[in-house]
Design a protein around this motif. Sequence first.
Motif, PDB file in Angstrom:
ATOM      1  N   TYR A  99       0.834  -1.202   0.000  1.00 55.55           N
ATOM      2  CA  TYR A  99       0.000   0.000   0.000  1.00 55.55           C
ATOM      3  C   TYR A  99       0.873   1.258   0.000  1.00 55.55           C
ATOM      4  CZ  TYR A  99       1.007   0.391   5.011  1.00 55.55           C
ATOM      5  OH  TYR A  99       1.634   0.533   6.221  1.00 55.55           O
ATOM      6  N   VAL A 100       2.015   1.218   0.693  1.00 53.84           N
ATOM      7  CA  VAL A 100       2.945   2.349   0.707  1.00 53.84           C
ATOM      8  C   VAL A 100       3.549   2.536  -0.685  1.00 53.84           C
ATOM      9  CG1 VAL A 100       5.050   3.304   1.706  1.00 53.84           C
ATOM     10  CG2 VAL A 100       3.474   1.987   3.136  1.00 53.84           C
ATOM     11  N   ASN A 101       4.006   1.436  -1.274  1.00 55.13           N
ATOM     12  CA  ASN A 101       4.611   1.513  -2.605  1.00 55.13           C
ATOM     13  C   ASN A 101       3.637   2.033  -3.649  1.00 55.13           C
ATOM     14  OD1 ASN A 101       6.830   0.423  -1.392  1.00 55.13           O
ATOM     15  ND2 ASN A 101       6.665  -1.593  -2.333  1.00 55.13           N
ATOM     16  N   THR A 102       2.377   1.644  -3.520  1.00 51.95           N
ATOM     17  CA  THR A 102       1.362   2.107  -4.467  1.00 51.95           C
ATOM     18  C   THR A 102       1.218   3.622  -4.412  1.00 51.95           C
ATOM     19  OG1 THR A 102       0.142   0.024  -4.289  1.00 51.95           O
ATOM     20  CG2 THR A 102      -1.065   1.935  -5.136  1.00 51.95           C
ATOM     21  N   TYR A 139      25.162   9.902   1.935  1.00 54.12           N
ATOM     22  CA  TYR A 139      24.056  10.823   2.216  1.00 54.12           C
ATOM     23  C   TYR A 139      22.871  10.049   2.771  1.00 54.12           C
ATOM     24  CZ  TYR A 139      19.991  13.763   1.365  1.00 54.12           C
ATOM     25  OH  TYR A 139      18.823  14.462   1.503  1.00 54.12           O
ATOM     26  N   GLU A 140      22.296  10.536   3.848  1.00 56.07           N
ATOM     27  CA  GLU A 140      21.115   9.930   4.451  1.00 56.07           C
ATOM     28  C   GLU A 140      20.059  11.002   4.662  1.00 56.07           C
ATOM     29  OE1 GLU A 140      22.074   7.900   8.024  1.00 56.07           O
ATOM     30  OE2 GLU A 140      23.440   6.468   7.064  1.00 56.07           O
ATOM     31  N   PRO A 141      18.876  10.868   4.055  1.00 54.15           N
ATOM     32  CA  PRO A 141      17.807  11.850   4.259  1.00 54.15           C
ATOM     33  C   PRO A 141      17.430  11.925   5.737  1.00 54.15           C
ATOM     34  CG  PRO A 141      17.301  10.357   2.439  1.00 54.15           C
ATOM     35  CD  PRO A 141      18.496   9.782   3.130  1.00 54.15           C
ATOM     36  N   GLN A 142      17.082  13.140   6.174  1.00 48.95           N
ATOM     37  CA  GLN A 142      16.761  13.356   7.576  1.00 48.95           C
ATOM     38  C   GLN A 142      15.282  13.642   7.807  1.00 48.95           C
ATOM     39  OE1 GLN A 142      19.096  12.865   9.958  1.00 48.95           O
ATOM     40  NE2 GLN A 142      20.466  12.312   8.266  1.00 48.95           N
ATOM     41  N   THR A 143      14.648  14.338   6.869  1.00 44.99           N
ATOM     42  CA  THR A 143      13.245  14.723   7.036  1.00 44.99           C
ATOM     43  C   THR A 143      12.365  13.933   6.072  1.00 44.99           C
ATOM     44  OG1 THR A 143      13.345  16.489   5.381  1.00 44.99           O
ATOM     45  CG2 THR A 143      14.018  17.046   7.629  1.00 44.99           C
ATOM     46  N   LEU A 151      13.693   9.319  -2.808  1.00 47.50           N
ATOM     47  CA  LEU A 151      12.989   8.242  -3.494  1.00 47.50           C
ATOM     48  C   LEU A 151      12.571   8.657  -4.902  1.00 47.50           C
ATOM     49  CD1 LEU A 151      10.702   6.588  -0.792  1.00 47.50           C
ATOM     50  CD2 LEU A 151      12.595   5.545  -2.019  1.00 47.50           C
ATOM     51  N   PHE A 152      12.041   9.878  -5.033  1.00 50.40           N
ATOM     52  CA  PHE A 152      11.611  10.353  -6.349  1.00 50.40           C
ATOM     53  C   PHE A 152      12.793  10.470  -7.311  1.00 50.40           C
ATOM     54  CE2 PHE A 152       7.442  12.654  -4.968  1.00 50.40           C
ATOM     55  CZ  PHE A 152       6.925  11.420  -4.624  1.00 50.40           C
ATOM     56  N   GLY A 167      14.313   3.251   3.991  1.00 52.52           N
ATOM     57  CA  GLY A 167      14.547   4.471   4.755  1.00 52.52           C
ATOM     58  C   GLY A 167      13.279   5.268   4.975  1.00 52.52           C
ATOM     59  N   PHE A 168      12.459   5.375   3.940  1.00 49.12           N
ATOM     60  CA  PHE A 168      11.193   6.105   4.034  1.00 49.12           C
ATOM     61  C   PHE A 168      10.251   5.418   5.016  1.00 49.12           C
ATOM     62  CE2 PHE A 168       6.809   6.637   2.438  1.00 49.12           C
ATOM     63  CZ  PHE A 168       6.686   8.003   2.546  1.00 49.12           C
ATOM     64  N   VAL A 169      10.125   4.093   4.891  1.00 48.40           N
ATOM     65  CA  VAL A 169       9.228   3.327   5.763  1.00 48.40           C
ATOM     66  C   VAL A 169       9.698   3.412   7.219  1.00 48.40           C
ATOM     67  CG1 VAL A 169       8.380   1.016   6.290  1.00 48.40           C
ATOM     68  CG2 VAL A 169       8.514   1.775   3.916  1.00 48.40           C
ATOM     69  N   LYS A 170      10.992   3.327   7.430  1.00 47.48           N
ATOM     70  CA  LYS A 170      11.539   3.411   8.783  1.00 47.48           C
ATOM     71  C   LYS A 170      11.321   4.786   9.383  1.00 47.48           C
ATOM     72  CE  LYS A 170      15.797   2.656  11.408  1.00 47.48           C
ATOM     73  NZ  LYS A 170      17.239   2.278  11.330  1.00 47.48           N
ATOM     74  N   ALA A 171      11.470   5.846   8.555  1.00 50.36           N
ATOM     75  CA  ALA A 171      11.279   7.207   9.045  1.00 50.36           C
ATOM     76  C   ALA A 171       9.843   7.439   9.511  1.00 50.36           C
ATOM     77  CB  ALA A 171      11.645   8.215   7.957  1.00 50.36           C
TER      78      ALA A 171
END
Length: 259
Positions: A99-102, A139-143, A151-152, A167-171
């Motif tokens: 559902y997140v990937n969609t 590089y690691e995204p923070q926000t 991701l985009f 990383g997005f899911v964990k954030a």
Amino acid sequence: MAPRLQLEKAAWRWAETVRPEEVSQEHIETAYRIWLEPCIRGVCRRNCKGNPNCLVGIGEHIWLGEIDENSFHNIDDPNCERRKKNSFVGLTNLGATCYVNTFLQVWFLNLELRQALYLCPSTCSDYMMGDGIHEEKDYEPQTICEHLQYLFALLQNSNRRYIDPSGFVKALGLDTGQQQDAQEFSKLFMSLLEDTLSKQKNPDVRNIVQQQFCGEYAYVTVCNQCVKYPRPQTVNRLYLGIFEGIQILVYLLFLLINS
């Protein structure tokens, strides 16, 4: 590479003898050192300010280097993992994150949203050191915005067939083993994104969620004298029955095709 001051003097030496009305394209290219040879890899310790063609310190050790076949999961044919020309990039399902990937793919294909997120200033200043990039730290995204930007960018430019959204899911603190309600996730995430972007100075960025994902409807009360009393409300989703929803969808597609 010659010292910066020497390059500066050599690049502008023509200005001492050439009148302003005689300045040509060649003079401009000389001034900006367009034709300088790229610096040799391994010679410069950081990016040269005097040479616009110096590629040192901008991650060239990754994108100019040879492809590490081991990074493609040690499979027999690494070409199977490479993105085909003009094809889309997929997202790895981490368990119950379809559902997140969609939604990520839907949001990525919204060009206005993608462009607005690319305009968001990044907090990666800590990632920079001096005049170049700190090569020992990836590089690691923070926000949340940076995670979406990252991701985009990968969905748009990656050479892989698919990328990992861990990383997005964990954030977001999501449990990858538990299926969530897709509609509720979209609502909560859009509220979070809207609140985050509301602090941006650029109105094209600050108002992108309202412009792309919000609408307005009104309850209208009509009295005996035919006076209407509308009560408009802003919404970010509509509750529709299946039959009515199909009718509305067909009508909207008709308008889209004939617009």
